[in-house]
Design an enzyme around this catalytic site. Structure first.
Site, PDB file in Angstrom:
ATOM      1  N   ASN A  14       0.852  -1.187   0.000  1.00  0.00           N
ATOM      2  CA  ASN A  14       0.000   0.000   0.000  1.00  0.00           C
ATOM      3  C   ASN A  14       0.895   1.247   0.000  1.00  0.00           C
ATOM      4  OD1 ASN A  14      -1.436   2.265   1.096  1.00  0.00           O
ATOM      5  ND2 ASN A  14      -3.064   0.895   1.726  1.00  0.00           N
ATOM      6  N   ASP A  46      -0.145   4.490  -0.034  1.00  0.00           N
ATOM      7  CA  ASP A  46      -0.850   5.717   0.369  1.00  0.00           C
ATOM      8  C   ASP A  46       0.069   6.730   1.063  1.00  0.00           C
ATOM      9  OD1 ASP A  46      -3.159   4.490  -0.490  1.00  0.00           O
ATOM     10  OD2 ASP A  46      -3.994   4.176   1.521  1.00  0.00           O
ATOM     11  N   HIS A  47       0.941   6.195   1.942  1.00  0.00           N
ATOM     12  CA  HIS A  47       1.659   7.135   2.801  1.00  0.00           C
ATOM     13  C   HIS A  47       2.899   7.747   2.144  1.00  0.00           C
ATOM     14  CE1 HIS A  47      -1.409   6.737   5.634  1.00  0.00           C
ATOM     15  NE2 HIS A  47      -1.250   5.429   5.710  1.00  0.00           N
ATOM     16  N   ARG A  95       3.726  18.760   2.021  1.00  0.00           N
ATOM     17  CA  ARG A  95       4.362  19.995   1.564  1.00  0.00           C
ATOM     18  C   ARG A  95       3.763  20.513   0.260  1.00  0.00           C
ATOM     19  NH1 ARG A  95       9.588  20.930   3.744  1.00  0.00           N
ATOM     20  NH2 ARG A  95       9.741  22.602   2.226  1.00  0.00           N
ATOM     21  N   HIS A 155      -5.647   3.702  -1.673  1.00  0.00           N
ATOM     22  CA  HIS A 155      -6.974   4.075  -1.161  1.00  0.00           C
ATOM     23  C   HIS A 155      -7.242   5.519  -1.559  1.00  0.00           C
ATOM     24  CE1 HIS A 155      -9.679   4.389   2.729  1.00  0.00           C
ATOM     25  NE2 HIS A 155     -10.325   4.748   1.628  1.00  0.00           N
ATOM     26  N   ARG A 177      -9.291   8.253  -0.842  1.00  0.00           N
ATOM     27  CA  ARG A 177     -10.249   8.665   0.190  1.00  0.00           C
ATOM     28  C   ARG A 177     -11.104   9.808  -0.338  1.00  0.00           C
ATOM     29  NH1 ARG A 177      -8.912   6.667   5.710  1.00  0.00           N
ATOM     30  NH2 ARG A 177     -10.654   7.991   6.316  1.00  0.00           N
ATOM     31  N   ARG A 231      -6.909  12.900   1.037  1.00  0.00           N
ATOM     32  CA  ARG A 231      -5.824  13.334   1.932  1.00  0.00           C
ATOM     33  C   ARG A 231      -4.472  12.752   1.534  1.00  0.00           C
ATOM     34  NH1 ARG A 231      -7.503  10.192   7.439  1.00  0.00           N
ATOM     35  NH2 ARG A 231      -9.435  11.271   6.978  1.00  0.00           N
ATOM     36  N   HIS A 232      -4.460  11.630   0.830  1.00  0.00           N
ATOM     37  CA  HIS A 232      -3.167  11.127   0.336  1.00  0.00           C
ATOM     38  C   HIS A 232      -3.235  10.872  -1.176  1.00  0.00           C
ATOM     39  CE1 HIS A 232      -5.184   7.420   1.543  1.00  0.00           C
ATOM     40  NE2 HIS A 232      -4.875   7.542   2.810  1.00  0.00           N
ATOM     41  N   GLU A 255      -8.750   0.670  -3.202  1.00  0.00           N
ATOM     42  CA  GLU A 255      -9.579   0.724  -1.999  1.00  0.00           C
ATOM     43  C   GLU A 255     -10.463   1.950  -2.059  1.00  0.00           C
ATOM     44  OE1 GLU A 255      -7.245   0.791   1.508  1.00  0.00           O
ATOM     45  OE2 GLU A 255      -6.512  -1.224   1.244  1.00  0.00           O
ATOM     46  N   THR A 292      -7.234   6.626  10.299  1.00  0.00           N
ATOM     47  CA  THR A 292      -7.090   5.545   9.338  1.00  0.00           C
ATOM     48  C   THR A 292      -8.384   4.739   9.354  1.00  0.00           C
ATOM     49  OG1 THR A 292      -5.756   3.629   8.701  1.00  0.00           O
ATOM     50  CG2 THR A 292      -5.956   4.044  11.063  1.00  0.00           C
ATOM     51  N   THR A 293      -8.442   3.677   8.542  1.00  0.00           N
ATOM     52  CA  THR A 293      -9.679   2.905   8.460  1.00  0.00           C
ATOM     53  C   THR A 293      -9.879   2.129   9.757  1.00  0.00           C
ATOM     54  OG1 THR A 293      -9.177   2.693   6.134  1.00  0.00           O
ATOM     55  CG2 THR A 293     -10.971   1.347   6.969  1.00  0.00           C
ATOM     56  N   GLU A 350     -11.334  -9.205   3.033  1.00  0.00           N
ATOM     57  CA  GLU A 350     -10.056  -8.870   3.668  1.00  0.00           C
ATOM     58  C   GLU A 350     -10.328  -8.701   5.155  1.00  0.00           C
ATOM     59  OE1 GLU A 350      -7.383  -6.247   1.696  1.00  0.00           O
ATOM     60  OE2 GLU A 350      -6.489  -5.570   3.582  1.00  0.00           O
ATOM     61  N   HIS A 406      -3.860  -4.477   7.694  1.00  0.00           N
ATOM     62  CA  HIS A 406      -3.982  -3.279   8.538  1.00  0.00           C
ATOM     63  C   HIS A 406      -3.099  -3.413   9.768  1.00  0.00           C
ATOM     64  CE1 HIS A 406      -5.453   0.426  10.268  1.00  0.00           C
ATOM     65  NE2 HIS A 406      -5.987   0.663   9.083  1.00  0.00           N
ATOM     66  N   GLY A 438       1.041  -1.391   4.331  1.00  0.00           N
ATOM     67  CA  GLY A 438       1.492  -0.094   3.855  1.00  0.00           C
ATOM     68  C   GLY A 438       2.289   0.711   4.853  1.00  0.00           C
ATOM     69  N   HIS A 439       1.617   1.192   5.893  1.00  0.00           N
ATOM     70  CA  HIS A 439       2.210   2.205   6.767  1.00  0.00           C
ATOM     71  C   HIS A 439       3.561   1.781   7.333  1.00  0.00           C
ATOM     72  CE1 HIS A 439       2.205   4.645  10.628  1.00  0.00           C
ATOM     73  NE2 HIS A 439       2.240   5.544   9.671  1.00  0.00           N
TER      74      HIS A 439
HETATM   75  N1  PXP Z   1      -6.005  -3.147   3.953  1.00  0.00           N
HETATM   76  C1  PXP Z   1      -6.964  -2.194   3.991  1.00  0.00           C
HETATM   77  C2  PXP Z   1      -8.327  -2.566   3.519  1.00  0.00           C
HETATM   78  C3  PXP Z   1      -6.679  -0.876   4.413  1.00  0.00           C
HETATM   79  O1  PXP Z   1      -7.650   0.041   4.432  1.00  0.00           O
HETATM   80  C4  PXP Z   1      -5.356  -0.569   4.769  1.00  0.00           C
HETATM   81  C5  PXP Z   1      -5.015   0.825   5.177  1.00  0.00           C
HETATM   82  O2  PXP Z   1      -5.279   1.699   4.144  1.00  0.00           O
HETATM   83  C6  PXP Z   1      -4.387  -1.582   4.706  1.00  0.00           C
HETATM   84  C7  PXP Z   1      -4.744  -2.867   4.321  1.00  0.00           C
HETATM   85  C8  PXP Z   1      -2.961  -1.326   5.050  1.00  0.00           C
HETATM   86  O3  PXP Z   1      -2.834  -0.970   6.384  1.00  0.00           O
HETATM   87  P1  PXP Z   1      -1.450  -0.430   6.907  1.00  0.00           P
HETATM   88  O4  PXP Z   1      -1.163   0.826   6.156  1.00  0.00           O
HETATM   89  O5  PXP Z   1      -1.705  -0.202   8.363  1.00  0.00           O
HETATM   90  O6  PXP Z   1      -0.435  -1.483   6.655  1.00  0.00           O
END
Ligand code: PXP
Length: 251
Positions: free
Chosen positions: A13, A15-16, A24, A49, A51, A55-56, A76, A106-107, A157, A200, A222-223
């Site tokens: 993932n 996103d971050h 910035r 994702h 959103r 935001r990202h 997502e 977060t979700t 999931e 997650h 992801g994170h």
């Molecule tokens: N799976 C889903 C459905 C999510 O919404 C997320 C977070 O966007 C993740 C996995 C990944 O989570 P993390 O970023 O905490 O690893």
């Protein structure tokens, strides 16, 4: 996807990467570049994702990912008309329906499928018809899994956030109970014919027990990976996650 059958897939993932870029208002770091590096480092798919508040990940990021990726995109999104239209325009490999509240960081928690069965069944039907694999992000709860199956989702999931939080807080009895719930519900969902994914909050410390569940076909992470990339680089951060997943799977 049959080409990966048997192997536990890793969806990275990104996103971050976009979170840091947006902090910035600059053009860097570029999430598409991260996605390409992730592909080379062994990611089987890329998750992003979009959103509602952008935001990202941005709309342009989704356009660019669809163009640039050679591995599947797992898109997502919340179950809104706007997101459905975007998904139908792009027809990504997979669509994962997640709950979304604007105020959350977060979700938090899985989707309440059981209470919204009718609406969600109608919502996902055109996505399936368009050829997307539809996944529903839910807690490890039999009621939600049965409802996801009834509405016609191909994939669930399982939300691993509670398990990871218990681990981080040293609440080991609750961690063990949640892990057991995830294990039982993976097997239950599989017995209904659903493909099982999980994700997650997973880290190097928490990934192995989940990766060891034989019914789990894909982890989306992801994170932690993006954070770890600051210290060791993105490719080595992914390679280590891949190694831990493979090791857990072999045992
Ligand atoms: N799976 C889903 C459905 C999510 O919404 C997320 C977070 O966007 C993740 C996995 C990944 O989570 P993390 O970023 O905490 O690893």
């Amino acid at each position: 996807m049959t080409q990966f059958a048997g192997r536990l897939r890793l969806g990275v993932n990104i996103d971050h990467v976009a979170t840091v870029r947006n902090a910035r208002g600059s053009a860097y770091p570029d999430p598409i570049r991260a996605a390409k590096i992730a592909e080379e480092a062994g990611a089987d798919g890329i998750t992003a994702h979009l959103r509602e508040d952008r935001r990202h990940i941005s709309d342009a990021d989704i356009d660019n990912l669809m163009e640039a990726l050679s591995v599947p995109l797992n898109f997502e999104m919340a179950a809104t008309d706007e997101m459905q239209a975007i998904a139908l325009r792009h027809k990504p490999h997979a669509v994962c329906i997640v709950p979304e509240k604007r105020e959350e960081r977060t979700t938090e928690g899985g989707l309440e499928v059981a209470r919204e069965e009718n609406r969600l069944a109608h919502f996902i039907a055109p996505l399936r018809e368009a050829g997307c694999r539809v996944s529903i992000f839910i807690a490890a709860d039999q009621k939600q899994i049965e409802a996801a199956n009834r509405i016609g989702a191909q994939v669930i999931e399982l939300h691993t956030g509670a398990y990871c939080d218990f681990h981080a807080e040293g609440r080991f009895d609750e961690r063990a109970a949640e892990l057991e719930r995830l294990r039982e519900m993976s097997a239950f969902a599989h017995s209904l014919g659903l493909e099982v994914h999980a994700g997650h909050g997973l880290t190097y410390e928490t990934v192995s027990p989940v990766a060891a569940f034989p019914e789990v076909m894909e982890l989306n992470i992801g994170h932690f990976i993006i954070g770890e990339a600051i210290f060791r680089g993105l490719s080595p951060a992914i390679a280590e996650m891949r190694r831990l997943m493979d090791e857990a799977r072999c045992q």
